[in-house]
Write a protein that holds these residues in place. Structure first.
Motif, PDB file in Angstrom:
ATOM      1  N   TYR A   1      24.849 -42.762 -22.077  1.00 26.35           N
ATOM      2  CA  TYR A   1      25.295 -41.388 -21.833  1.00 26.35           C
ATOM      3  C   TYR A   1      24.831 -40.922 -20.461  1.00 26.35           C
ATOM      4  O   TYR A   1      25.549 -40.238 -19.742  1.00 26.35           O
ATOM      5  N   ALA A   2      23.602 -41.316 -20.108  1.00 28.86           N
ATOM      6  CA  ALA A   2      23.053 -40.992 -18.789  1.00 28.86           C
ATOM      7  C   ALA A   2      21.895 -41.939 -18.553  1.00 28.86           C
ATOM      8  O   ALA A   2      21.270 -42.401 -19.499  1.00 28.86           O
TER       9      ALA A   2
ATOM     10  N   MET B   1      24.136 -28.892 -21.483  1.00 26.39           N
ATOM     11  CA  MET B   1      23.015 -28.727 -20.558  1.00 26.39           C
ATOM     12  C   MET B   1      23.298 -27.642 -19.512  1.00 26.39           C
ATOM     13  O   MET B   1      24.417 -27.509 -19.021  1.00 26.39           O
TER      14      MET B   1
ATOM     15  N   HIS C   1      15.150 -29.874 -28.479  1.00 27.02           N
ATOM     16  CA  HIS C   1      16.278 -30.731 -28.867  1.00 27.02           C
ATOM     17  C   HIS C   1      15.904 -31.862 -29.828  1.00 27.02           C
ATOM     18  O   HIS C   1      16.776 -32.614 -30.258  1.00 27.02           O
TER      19      HIS C   1
ATOM     20  N   PHE D   1      17.210 -40.810 -26.804  1.00 22.01           N
ATOM     21  CA  PHE D   1      16.487 -40.691 -25.551  1.00 22.01           C
ATOM     22  C   PHE D   1      15.438 -41.816 -25.520  1.00 22.01           C
ATOM     23  O   PHE D   1      14.605 -41.905 -26.407  1.00 22.01           O
TER      24      PHE D   1
ATOM     25  N   ALA E   1      15.018 -29.143 -23.567  1.00 22.38           N
ATOM     26  CA  ALA E   1      15.540 -30.500 -23.735  1.00 22.38           C
ATOM     27  C   ALA E   1      14.776 -31.472 -22.835  1.00 22.38           C
ATOM     28  O   ALA E   1      13.766 -31.114 -22.237  1.00 22.38           O
ATOM     29  N   ASP E   2      15.270 -32.683 -22.802  1.00 25.20           N
ATOM     30  CA  ASP E   2      14.712 -33.706 -21.925  1.00 25.20           C
ATOM     31  C   ASP E   2      13.261 -34.007 -22.282  1.00 25.20           C
ATOM     32  O   ASP E   2      12.831 -33.761 -23.397  1.00 25.20           O
TER      33      ASP E   2
ATOM     34  N   ALA F   1      23.134 -31.389 -26.378  1.00 21.30           N
ATOM     35  CA  ALA F   1      23.193 -29.985 -25.964  1.00 21.30           C
ATOM     36  C   ALA F   1      24.171 -29.839 -24.805  1.00 21.30           C
ATOM     37  O   ALA F   1      24.499 -30.807 -24.129  1.00 21.30           O
TER      38      ALA F   1
ATOM     39  N   GLY G   1      18.496 -42.592 -15.841  1.00 22.93           N
ATOM     40  CA  GLY G   1      17.710 -42.121 -14.706  1.00 22.93           C
ATOM     41  C   GLY G   1      16.846 -43.244 -14.184  1.00 22.93           C
ATOM     42  O   GLY G   1      16.994 -44.394 -14.593  1.00 22.93           O
TER      43      GLY G   1
ATOM     44  N   VAL H   1      17.808 -36.955 -30.450  1.00 15.44           N
ATOM     45  CA  VAL H   1      17.891 -35.546 -30.047  1.00 15.44           C
ATOM     46  C   VAL H   1      19.296 -35.005 -30.289  1.00 15.44           C
ATOM     47  O   VAL H   1      20.261 -35.756 -30.412  1.00 15.44           O
ATOM     48  N   VAL H   2      19.367 -33.708 -30.361  1.00 10.44           N
ATOM     49  CA  VAL H   2      20.670 -33.073 -30.538  1.00 10.44           C
ATOM     50  C   VAL H   2      21.343 -32.972 -29.167  1.00 10.44           C
ATOM     51  O   VAL H   2      20.700 -32.649 -28.173  1.00 10.44           O
TER      52      VAL H   2
ATOM     53  N   ARG I   1      14.321 -43.483 -17.414  1.00 14.43           N
ATOM     54  CA  ARG I   1      14.697 -43.280 -18.819  1.00 14.43           C
ATOM     55  C   ARG I   1      16.190 -43.430 -18.993  1.00 14.43           C
ATOM     56  O   ARG I   1      16.957 -43.288 -18.037  1.00 14.43           O
ATOM     57  N   ASP I   2      16.573 -43.730 -20.210  1.00 15.65           N
ATOM     58  CA  ASP I   2      17.982 -43.946 -20.524  1.00 15.65           C
ATOM     59  C   ASP I   2      18.347 -43.098 -21.729  1.00 15.65           C
ATOM     60  O   ASP I   2      17.538 -42.889 -22.631  1.00 15.65           O
ATOM     61  N   LEU I   3      19.567 -42.629 -21.702  1.00 17.97           N
ATOM     62  CA  LEU I   3      20.052 -41.769 -22.765  1.00 17.97           C
ATOM     63  C   LEU I   3      21.336 -42.375 -23.320  1.00 17.97           C
ATOM     64  O   LEU I   3      22.238 -42.698 -22.554  1.00 17.97           O
TER      65      LEU I   3
ATOM     66  N   LEU J   1      22.062 -37.783 -29.513  1.00 18.94           N
ATOM     67  CA  LEU J   1      21.784 -38.739 -28.442  1.00 18.94           C
ATOM     68  C   LEU J   1      20.457 -39.433 -28.734  1.00 18.94           C
ATOM     69  O   LEU J   1      19.604 -38.901 -29.454  1.00 18.94           O
TER      70      LEU J   1
HETATM   71  C1  Q0Z Z   1      19.583 -34.957 -20.260  1.00 13.76           C
HETATM   72  C2  Q0Z Z   1      18.671 -37.377 -18.159  1.00 13.76           C
HETATM   73  C3  Q0Z Z   1      17.868 -39.360 -19.238  1.00 13.76           C
HETATM   74  C4  Q0Z Z   1      19.070 -39.530 -17.261  1.00 13.76           C
HETATM   75  C5  Q0Z Z   1      21.722 -35.230 -19.989  1.00 13.76           C
HETATM   76  N1  Q0Z Z   1      19.779 -33.163 -25.492  1.00 13.76           N
HETATM   77  C6  Q0Z Z   1      20.637 -33.430 -24.441  1.00 13.76           C
HETATM   78  N2  Q0Z Z   1      21.937 -33.166 -24.568  1.00 13.76           N
HETATM   79  C7  Q0Z Z   1      22.796 -33.412 -23.564  1.00 13.76           C
HETATM   80  N3  Q0Z Z   1      22.410 -33.933 -22.418  1.00 13.76           N
HETATM   81  C8  Q0Z Z   1      21.119 -34.227 -22.203  1.00 13.76           C
HETATM   82  C9  Q0Z Z   1      20.178 -33.988 -23.226  1.00 13.76           C
HETATM   83 CL1  Q0Z Z   1      18.512 -34.317 -23.077  1.00 13.76          CL
HETATM   84  C10 Q0Z Z   1      20.786 -34.779 -20.880  1.00 13.76           C
HETATM   85  N4  Q0Z Z   1      19.801 -35.493 -19.077  1.00 13.76           N
HETATM   86  C11 Q0Z Z   1      18.829 -35.898 -18.094  1.00 13.76           C
HETATM   87  C12 Q0Z Z   1      17.990 -37.969 -19.194  1.00 13.76           C
HETATM   88  C13 Q0Z Z   1      18.388 -40.138 -18.265  1.00 13.76           C
HETATM   89  C14 Q0Z Z   1      19.227 -38.167 -17.202  1.00 13.76           C
HETATM   90  F1  Q0Z Z   1      17.230 -39.931 -20.237  1.00 13.76           F
HETATM   91  N5  Q0Z Z   1      21.099 -35.685 -18.885  1.00 13.76           N
END
Ligand code: Q0Z
Length: 341
Positions: free
Chosen positions: A59-60, A151, A119, A77, A266-267, A149, A62, A146-147, A65-67, A75
Motif C-alpha cells: 500500500y505504501a 490520511m 488507528h 503496518f 495514525a502511523d 484511514a 518508506g 490498523v484501520v 517501514r512497509d504498509l 492495513l
Molecule cells: C501511512 C507510511 C509506511 C510508508 C499511508 N492507518 C492508515 N491508513 C491509511 N494510510 C496510512 C495509514 Cl497509517 C498511511 N502512511 C505513511 C507508512 C510506509 C508510508 F509504513 N501512508
C-alpha cells in the motif's frame, strides 16, 4: 541479552528455507573466523530488511517501514530492521529495531488513549485475519493491524527545542513556520513553550515547513486547530514522561487520519525514527546534540568519511551492536519494561 551478536558472526541464513522471499539477512557482513560454529536460524538475531508477503498488495513503503493492504478497511503496518542515516538506508540492518519501534508505538498508543484515539486494531498476530497467518512468525512483535484511514496530508510536527529545520529557519528570520520566537536563542535551546510547526511532503521527498495559515487553507481552519491542539497535548504529555526517564524528545511528527471513529492518530508515534531523542544527561545547548539512538552510526559514517552518496555502506558488527543496545535501552527507559515478544 537481547542483541548479542557475538555468536552470530558468520551466519548466512538459508534463504530457501524462508517462506515467500522474506529475507532474513545476517546483519554482520564479514566473517571473522572460518571455524566459528554455525548458529541456527532460531538462535540468530536475524534482521528483517525486506518484506514481501505474496498475495498482499503493498500500500505504501518508506525508508524503513512497509504498509500492506489487507482488505478495504484494514492495513498491515510492518517495521523492518532497516536504518537510515544522512537520508539513506544503510546496507546493514539493526536486529530488534523493528520490534523496538513497534512496541514503543504500542506503548504510546496506550499511554495517550485518553487524549486521542488511534488507528490500531491489534498487534496480536494470532488475532490477525487468516490471510496473514502464513507470515505470523515474521510479523510477530514488529507489525500492527490498523484501520485504513483517510490520511490528512499534513505532517503535524511539534518542537520543544530548536533543532534541524527549525534552527535553520530561526537563524534566517527569527521565526519557525511563521511563529515569532525570542531573540538570542542558540541551537538546541529549549523553547519557552512547545510550538506546532506543520509541514507538507514536497515533491523532492523532503518535508517543507508551512505556516499555520497555509495549513488552515489546505486542511480547513477547524480541523487545523483541532490537530494543533491535539498535537501539542500529546507532545506535552509524552515529553514530560520521557524527560523523567532521561530522554529529551526535542521534536516529533504525528500523522492523523479520518475514520468512522473520527480523527485518529495514525502511523508510528513518538519513536526515535519519527522524533529527535536526545540523552538528557548529555544535553548542552549551543551545539547540535547527540542522537540517543543513531550517534554510533553517525560517528562511524563520519569516521570512514562516507561521501553521503549511494550506495550507503554496511556497518561493522560493533556499531550494529551498540546501536541495537541504544534502541533497546530507549524502549526500557520509556516503558519501564524489558523488550520481549
Ligand atoms: C501511512 C507510511 C509506511 C510508508 C499511508 N492507518 C492508515 N491508513 C491509511 N494510510 C496510512 C495509514 Cl497509517 C498511511 N502512511 C505513511 C507508512 C510506509 C508510508 F509504513 N501512508
Amino acid at each position: 541479552m537481547f542483541c548479542d551478536l557475538r555468536h552470530a558472526v558468520k551466519v548466512s541464513v538459508d534463504k530457501k528455507t524462508l517462506p515467500n522471499k522474506i529475507r532474513h539477512c545476517s546483519s554482520v557482513h564479514k566473517a571473522s573466523r572460518e571455524d566459528e560454529p554455525h548458529v541456527t536460524n532460531q538462535a540468530l538475531e536475524s534482521v528483517l530488511l525486506q518484506t514481501d508477503f505474496a498475495g498482499l498488495e503493498l500500500y505504501a513503503s518508506g525508508k524503513v517501514r512497509d504498509l500492506y493492504r489487507v482488505d478495504n478497511e484494514r492495513l498491515l503496518f510492518v517495521a523492518t530492521d532497516r536504518i537510515s542515516a544522512f537520508d539513506y538506508v544503510l546496507a546493514s540492518g539493526i536486529p530488534g529495531k523493528g520490534r523496538v519501534l513497534t512496541q514503543l508505538s504500542l506503548f504510546w498508543f496506550d499511554f495517550l488513549a485518553e487524549i486521542v484515539p488511534n488507528h490500531l486494531l491489534t498487534a496480536e498476530v494470532n488475532r490477525y485475519p487468516a490471510s496473514l497467518r502464513p507470515y505470523g512468525e515474521q510479523l510477530q512483535g514488529r507489525s500492527m493491524l490498523v484501520v485504513r484511514a483517510d490520511m490528512i496530508a499534513i505532517e503535524c510536527v511539534v518542537r520543544g527545542y530548536l533543532s534541524g529545520s527549525g534552527w535553520k529557519e530561526y537563524q534566517q528570520n527569527g521565526k519557525v513556520c511563521g511563529i515569532e520566537l525570542p531573540r538570542g536563542l542558540r541551537e538546541s535551546d529549549k523553547l519557552p513553550e512547545p510550538i506546532f510547526t506543520p509541514a507538507i511532503k514536497a515533491s523532492s521527498g523532503h518535508d517543507e515547513n508551512i505556516s499555520f495559515d497555509e495549513m488552515a487553507q489546505r486542511a480547513g481552519p477547524k480541523l487545523s486547530e483541532q490537530l494543533r491542539e491535539l498535537s501539542l497535548k500529546i507532545y506535552r504529555k509524552a515529553a514530560a514522561h520521557a524527560l523523567a526517564r532521561g530522554i529529551i524528545i526535542a521534536d516529533t511528527k504525528f500523522e492523523f487520519g479520518r475514520t468512522a471513529r473520527g480523527v485518529v492518530l495514525a502511523d508510528e508515534v513518538l519513536t526515535p525514527d519519527s522524533s529527535r531523542f536526545w540523552p538528557a544527561d548529555r544535553y548542552q545547548p549551543g551545539r547540535s546534540q547527540e542522537s540517543f539512538d543513531k550517534q554510533f552510526v553517525r560517528d562511524y559514517l563520519e569516521k570512514i568519511r562516507w561521501n553521503k552518496q549511494p550506495p550507503a555502506p554496511p556497518l561493522p558488527p560493533a556499531v550494529v551492536q551498540e546501536t541495537c543496545d541504544k534502541y533497546v535501552e530507549a524502549y526500557r527507559r520509556l516503558t519501564g519494561r524489558e523488550l520481549t515478544a
